[in-house]
Design a protein around this motif. Structure first.
Motif, mmCIF file in Angstrom:
data_model
loop_
_atom_site.group_PDB
_atom_site.id
_atom_site.type_symbol
_atom_site.label_atom_id
_atom_site.label_comp_id
_atom_site.label_asym_id
_atom_site.label_seq_id
_atom_site.Cartn_x
_atom_site.Cartn_y
_atom_site.Cartn_z
ATOM 1 N N ILE A 1 -95.688 78.491 -22.983
ATOM 2 C CA ILE A 1 -94.609 77.788 -21.942
ATOM 3 C C ILE A 1 -94.509 76.413 -22.547
ATOM 4 O O ILE A 1 -95.181 75.567 -23.065
ATOM 5 N N ILE A 2 -93.146 76.100 -23.313
ATOM 6 C CA ILE A 2 -92.810 75.135 -23.999
ATOM 7 C C ILE A 2 -91.993 74.194 -22.956
ATOM 8 O O ILE A 2 -91.029 74.819 -22.306
ATOM 9 N N PHE A 3 -92.010 72.877 -23.015
ATOM 10 C CA PHE A 3 -91.559 72.220 -22.189
ATOM 11 C C PHE A 3 -91.269 71.042 -22.638
ATOM 12 O O PHE A 3 -91.825 70.460 -23.813
ATOM 13 N N THR A 4 -90.525 69.986 -22.195
ATOM 14 C CA THR A 4 -90.197 68.594 -22.496
ATOM 15 C C THR A 4 -91.176 67.452 -21.961
ATOM 16 O O THR A 4 -91.661 67.864 -20.883
ATOM 17 N N GLU A 5 -91.218 66.435 -22.523
ATOM 18 C CA GLU A 5 -91.888 65.252 -21.858
ATOM 19 C C GLU A 5 -91.159 64.838 -20.550
ATOM 20 O O GLU A 5 -91.895 64.745 -19.792
ATOM 21 N N GLN A 6 -89.831 64.881 -20.668
ATOM 22 C CA GLN A 6 -89.257 64.668 -19.149
ATOM 23 C C GLN A 6 -89.473 65.600 -18.053
ATOM 24 O O GLN A 6 -89.990 65.251 -16.747
ATOM 25 N N TYR A 7 -89.801 66.796 -18.422
ATOM 26 C CA TYR A 7 -90.287 67.695 -17.425
ATOM 27 C C TYR A 7 -91.740 67.624 -16.971
ATOM 28 O O TYR A 7 -91.872 67.670 -15.465
ATOM 29 N N VAL A 8 -92.585 67.225 -17.840
ATOM 30 C CA VAL A 8 -93.914 67.048 -17.270
ATOM 31 C C VAL A 8 -93.931 65.672 -16.284
ATOM 32 O O VAL A 8 -94.757 65.782 -15.512
ATOM 33 N N LYS A 9 -93.402 64.842 -16.611
ATOM 34 C CA LYS A 9 -93.356 63.613 -16.232
ATOM 35 C C LYS A 9 -92.716 63.594 -14.655
ATOM 36 O O LYS A 9 -92.952 63.021 -13.865
ATOM 37 N N LYS A 10 -91.677 64.567 -14.575
ATOM 38 C CA LYS A 10 -91.001 64.796 -13.343
ATOM 39 C C LYS A 10 -91.689 65.564 -12.221
ATOM 40 O O LYS A 10 -91.844 65.244 -11.238
#
Length: 336
Positions: free
Chosen positions: A129-138
């Motif tokens: 599961i690859i994700f962005t910093e913005q995604y996890v902060k959201k």
């Protein structure tokens, strides 16, 4: 966002993968990529959600498969190596290696990816599961700083982070979620909501662990002699793997009362004594199956199992494949 993979052992063949900036998409996107080349066969199922990408791999490789890898973006990933073995060794000594064996997982952040990626085992099954910093902060909104602990601090300072210095066995709770994701058969819109809920469930589990371990670090600090006692107990377990002492015997041999022995051992080695014993038995068994001309029953006895079926069950639980399959795969590797 661009990733480059260069296969030095195959005339420098190069694979370049491009993704949208920020992994952005308005709706769920799916594709199954089938590959059949001389060193790599199988399929990769890619699912793109807004800000996150799920890669489900099921492949056979010609081991060891070694490649130079480089990403031109910060890399955040939750990696479940269901079967196989994955190693990333960075060129930059200030970065950190990520080694994940079969049946293990890790959660990590690398501000820079440039190094060597190695797959030494023929069969690989994985969920990444690859994700962005913005995604996890959201996901965590205003609570991100509070719940993210060391991970959040690493993001802010742009320094490498791995949840576990040594990748850990996939717990049963996460195994169920992995199966739910891999086997999800809902239609498009429902599938998007379902998969997003499962990813949030995984993050909730990981961030709870981060907070709990941070509390343990603050609350309990072993004295030097207590730490040395636990190291002595661990050595006794390792030296007597075929016929290990009971908790009572280990308590007497190491000079620690049973309660402190069990509590402090888990603090130092991050798992209970019996679970740790099983882990080192399985690692030794795997090494013996690969390197020595022994039957599964002989290996089972050598690591302390009187009943080979009990050994097979424990091995399958640890690595997600049978010990007999490991012998077959290693034989194939030798013939390649």
């Amino acid at each position: 966002m661009e990733s480059t993979f260069k296969f030095e052992q195959y005339q420098g063949k190069k694979l370049i993968r491009k993704e949208r900036e920020g992994l952005r998409t308005n709706e769920i996107e799916e594709k199954v990529i089938e590959v059949d080349v001389d060193f790599f066969q199988g399929e990769n199922h890619e699912i793109m959600l807004d800000g996150v990408k799920i890669d489900i791999g099921n492949v056979l490789i010609k081991p060891p498969l070694i490649m130079q890898v480089m990403h031109d973006f910060p890399f955040l990933k939750i990696h479940f190596e269901i079967e196989g073995h994955s190693e990333y060794i960075p060129d930059n000594t200030k970065s950190i290696p990520i080694i994940i064996k079969g049946g293990q997982y890790n959660f990590f952040y690398l501000p820079e990816v440039k190094g060597t990626l190695r797959y030494p085992i023929r069969k690989r099954k994985s969920l990444e599961i690859i994700f962005t910093e913005q995604y996890v902060k959201k996901i965590f909104k205003n609570n991100f700083k509070e719940v993210s602990t060391d991970f959040g601090a690493a993001l802010e300072k742009k320094i490498p982070f791995a949840m576990f210095p040594e990748s850990r066995e996939i717990p049963s709770h996460l195994s169920l979620i992995i199966n739910d994701i891999i086997n999800c058969s809902y239609e498009k819109e429902i599938k998007q909501v379902y998969l997003e809920s499962k990813i949030i469930e995984i993050f909730s589990f990981l961030f709870t662990q981060l907070k709990d371990e941070k509390k343990e670090e603050k609350c309990v600090v072993l004295k030097k002699h207590e730490h040395e006692e636990i190291l002595k107990a661990e050595q006794l377990i390792r030296e007597n793997i075929q016929n290990p002492p009971t908790i009572l015997e280990l308590s007497k041999l190491s000079g620690i009362n049973q309660h402190k022995l069990k509590t402090n051992f888990k603090l130092v080695f991050k798992e209970p004594i019996f679970s740790y014993l099983t882990s080192i038995r399985m690692e030794k068994a795997k090494k013996m199956l690969i390197e020595e001309e022994l039957t599964v029953s002989e290996v089972a006895y050598a690591v302390g199992y009187k009943n080979p079926q009990h050994f097979t069950t424990a091995f399958k639980k640890k690595f997600n494949y049978l010990p007999s399959n490991l012998k077959k795969e290693y034989s194939l590797k030798q013939k390649v």
